[in-house]
Motif scaffolding. Structure first.
Motif, PDB file in Angstrom:
ATOM      1  N   ASP A  80       0.838  -1.203   0.000  1.00  0.00           N
ATOM      2  CA  ASP A  80       0.000   0.000   0.000  1.00  0.00           C
ATOM      3  C   ASP A  80       0.869   1.249   0.000  1.00  0.00           C
ATOM      4  N   SER A  81       1.951   1.217   0.786  1.00  0.00           N
ATOM      5  CA  SER A  81       2.800   2.397   0.897  1.00  0.00           C
ATOM      6  C   SER A  81       3.609   2.652  -0.372  1.00  0.00           C
ATOM      7  N   SER A  82       3.803   1.631  -1.214  1.00  0.00           N
ATOM      8  CA  SER A  82       4.553   1.859  -2.450  1.00  0.00           C
ATOM      9  C   SER A  82       3.721   2.645  -3.453  1.00  0.00           C
ATOM     10  N   LEU A  83       2.409   2.749  -3.209  1.00  0.00           N
ATOM     11  CA  LEU A  83       1.538   3.492  -4.120  1.00  0.00           C
ATOM     12  C   LEU A  83       1.132   4.850  -3.568  1.00  0.00           C
ATOM     13  N   ASP A  84       1.423   5.124  -2.300  1.00  0.00           N
ATOM     14  CA  ASP A  84       1.008   6.380  -1.681  1.00  0.00           C
ATOM     15  C   ASP A  84       1.583   7.585  -2.408  1.00  0.00           C
ATOM     16  N   GLY A  85       0.713   8.522  -2.708  1.00  0.00           N
ATOM     17  CA  GLY A  85       1.141   9.796  -3.252  1.00  0.00           C
ATOM     18  C   GLY A  85       1.526   9.789  -4.715  1.00  0.00           C
ATOM     19  N   LYS A  86       1.379   8.679  -5.403  1.00  0.00           N
ATOM     20  CA  LYS A  86       1.736   8.648  -6.811  1.00  0.00           C
ATOM     21  C   LYS A  86       0.548   9.112  -7.653  1.00  0.00           C
ATOM     22  N   VAL A  87       0.836   9.977  -8.617  1.00  0.00           N
ATOM     23  CA  VAL A  87      -0.204  10.501  -9.483  1.00  0.00           C
ATOM     24  C   VAL A  87      -0.831   9.379 -10.315  1.00  0.00           C
ATOM     25  N   ASN A  88      -0.027   8.428 -10.727  1.00  0.00           N
ATOM     26  CA  ASN A  88      -0.510   7.352 -11.593  1.00  0.00           C
ATOM     27  C   ASN A  88      -0.967   6.128 -10.791  1.00  0.00           C
ATOM     28  N   PHE A  89      -1.516   6.360  -9.600  1.00  0.00           N
ATOM     29  CA  PHE A  89      -1.905   5.261  -8.707  1.00  0.00           C
ATOM     30  C   PHE A  89      -2.715   4.160  -9.395  1.00  0.00           C
ATOM     31  N   PRO A  90      -3.762   4.451 -10.170  1.00  0.00           N
ATOM     32  CA  PRO A  90      -4.561   3.338 -10.702  1.00  0.00           C
ATOM     33  C   PRO A  90      -3.788   2.423 -11.646  1.00  0.00           C
ATOM     34  N   ILE A  91      -2.850   2.951 -12.382  1.00  0.00           N
ATOM     35  CA  ILE A  91      -2.148   2.135 -13.375  1.00  0.00           C
ATOM     36  C   ILE A  91      -1.332   1.029 -12.725  1.00  0.00           C
ATOM     37  N   PRO A  92      -0.438   1.323 -11.748  1.00  0.00           N
ATOM     38  CA  PRO A  92       0.287   0.216 -11.130  1.00  0.00           C
ATOM     39  C   PRO A  92      -0.647  -0.740 -10.402  1.00  0.00           C
ATOM     40  N   TRP A  93      -1.681  -0.206  -9.747  1.00  0.00           N
ATOM     41  CA  TRP A  93      -2.602  -1.080  -9.034  1.00  0.00           C
ATOM     42  C   TRP A  93      -3.291  -2.047  -9.988  1.00  0.00           C
ATOM     43  N   LEU A  94      -3.726  -1.561 -11.132  1.00  0.00           N
ATOM     44  CA  LEU A  94      -4.382  -2.432 -12.112  1.00  0.00           C
ATOM     45  C   LEU A  94      -3.423  -3.520 -12.589  1.00  0.00           C
ATOM     46  N   TRP A  95      -2.177  -3.155 -12.821  1.00  0.00           N
ATOM     47  CA  TRP A  95      -1.182  -4.135 -13.267  1.00  0.00           C
ATOM     48  C   TRP A  95      -0.872  -5.133 -12.153  1.00  0.00           C
ATOM     49  N   TYR A  96      -0.635  -4.627 -10.933  1.00  0.00           N
ATOM     50  CA  TYR A  96      -0.293  -5.494  -9.810  1.00  0.00           C
ATOM     51  C   TYR A  96      -1.380  -6.534  -9.552  1.00  0.00           C
ATOM     52  N   GLU A  97      -2.636  -6.094  -9.542  1.00  0.00           N
ATOM     53  CA  GLU A  97      -3.736  -7.027  -9.249  1.00  0.00           C
ATOM     54  C   GLU A  97      -3.845  -8.118 -10.307  1.00  0.00           C
ATOM     55  N   ALA A  98      -3.737  -7.751 -11.560  1.00  0.00           N
ATOM     56  CA  ALA A  98      -3.801  -8.761 -12.620  1.00  0.00           C
ATOM     57  C   ALA A  98      -2.630  -9.728 -12.507  1.00  0.00           C
ATOM     58  N   GLN A  99      -1.460  -9.198 -12.249  1.00  0.00           N
ATOM     59  CA  GLN A  99      -0.253 -10.011 -12.142  1.00  0.00           C
ATOM     60  C   GLN A  99      -0.369 -11.044 -11.017  1.00  0.00           C
ATOM     61  N   VAL A 100      -0.709 -10.613  -9.818  1.00  0.00           N
ATOM     62  CA  VAL A 100      -0.756 -11.563  -8.705  1.00  0.00           C
ATOM     63  C   VAL A 100      -1.964 -12.490  -8.784  1.00  0.00           C
ATOM     64  N   THR A 101      -3.048 -12.040  -9.387  1.00  0.00           N
ATOM     65  CA  THR A 101      -4.205 -12.923  -9.561  1.00  0.00           C
ATOM     66  C   THR A 101      -3.852 -14.051 -10.515  1.00  0.00           C
ATOM     67  N   LEU A 102      -3.129 -13.745 -11.568  1.00  0.00           N
ATOM     68  CA  LEU A 102      -2.695 -14.800 -12.488  1.00  0.00           C
ATOM     69  C   LEU A 102      -1.722 -15.754 -11.802  1.00  0.00           C
ATOM     70  N   TYR A 103      -0.813 -15.219 -10.980  1.00  0.00           N
ATOM     71  CA  TYR A 103       0.089 -16.092 -10.217  1.00  0.00           C
ATOM     72  C   TYR A 103      -0.715 -17.004  -9.299  1.00  0.00           C
ATOM     73  N   GLU A 104      -1.674 -16.400  -8.612  1.00  0.00           N
ATOM     74  CA  GLU A 104      -2.505 -17.140  -7.664  1.00  0.00           C
ATOM     75  C   GLU A 104      -3.269 -18.255  -8.371  1.00  0.00           C
ATOM     76  N   LEU A 105      -3.829 -17.951  -9.531  1.00  0.00           N
ATOM     77  CA  LEU A 105      -4.657 -18.922 -10.253  1.00  0.00           C
ATOM     78  C   LEU A 105      -3.844 -20.000 -10.949  1.00  0.00           C
ATOM     79  N   ALA A 106      -2.824 -19.589 -11.639  1.00  0.00           N
ATOM     80  CA  ALA A 106      -2.085 -20.521 -12.490  1.00  0.00           C
ATOM     81  C   ALA A 106      -0.877 -21.126 -11.791  1.00  0.00           C
ATOM     82  N   ASP A 107      -0.575 -20.596 -10.597  1.00  0.00           N
ATOM     83  CA  ASP A 107       0.605 -21.075  -9.879  1.00  0.00           C
ATOM     84  C   ASP A 107       1.839 -20.981 -10.769  1.00  0.00           C
ATOM     85  N   VAL A 108       1.979 -19.836 -11.426  1.00  0.00           N
ATOM     86  CA  VAL A 108       3.054 -19.621 -12.382  1.00  0.00           C
ATOM     87  C   VAL A 108       4.421 -19.713 -11.719  1.00  0.00           C
ATOM     88  N   ILE A 109       4.524 -19.206 -10.489  1.00  0.00           N
ATOM     89  CA  ILE A 109       5.817 -19.222  -9.820  1.00  0.00           C
ATOM     90  C   ILE A 109       6.022 -20.590  -9.192  1.00  0.00           C
TER      91      ILE A 109
END
Length: 142
Positions: free
Chosen positions: A104-133
């Motif tokens: 949460d703190s890595s996104l605090d105060g960033k103007v482009n907050f939604p963009i990294p959040w959208l990427w992060y959520e998709a990334q970890v959801t795919l890891y969670e689902l597909a067990d890619v790692i």
């Protein structure tokens, strides 16, 4: 007009695909095992970190509300889980966030907050689902 129609079409496909990925994450959580004790939570964190090759120190806190997130406090990475959200699926999702440095703190105060959040959520959801790692893909976390 042709370019506008194609842009709308591909934007719609992207939005529907993104929503589909996140929806699958919620579906995966339905059948997930609940974590019933603090010791089980700590044991599961250690097991998941070992499984994905994460060497980061990760602490945990149990909240009194239905909530989950990863925060950075006093130099510590903390996974906070509470209520009905204390499940193995949610924990796995949050461990991926913690190991990849998404807090949460890595996104605090960033103007482009939604963009990294959208990427992060998709990334970890795919890891969670597909067990890619897995043991052969430790390089993803570096």
């Amino acid at each position: 007009m042709y370019i506008l129609r194609r842009a709308v079409k591909y934007t719609a496909i992207g939005v529907v695909s993104y929503i589909g990925v996140l929806s699958l994450g919620f579906i995966a959580d339905i059948g997930s095992q609940p974590i019933s004790s603090r010791s089980q939570l700590e044991q599961r964190i250690g097991w998941e970190k070992k499984r994905i090759g994460c060497n980061k120190k990760i602490d945990s806190e149990i909240l009194n509300t239905d909530s989950f997130r990863v925060v950075k406090r006093d130099g510590r990475t903390i996974i906070q889980l509470g209520g009905i959200d204390i499940t193995t699926s949610t924990l796995r999702h949050e461990i991926y966030h913690a190991c990849l440095g998404h807090t949460d703190s890595s996104l605090d105060g960033k103007v482009n907050f939604p963009i990294p959040w959208l990427w992060y959520e998709a990334q970890v959801t795919l890891y969670e689902l597909a067990d890619v790692i897995d043991e052969n893909r430790k390089d993803i976390l570096k």
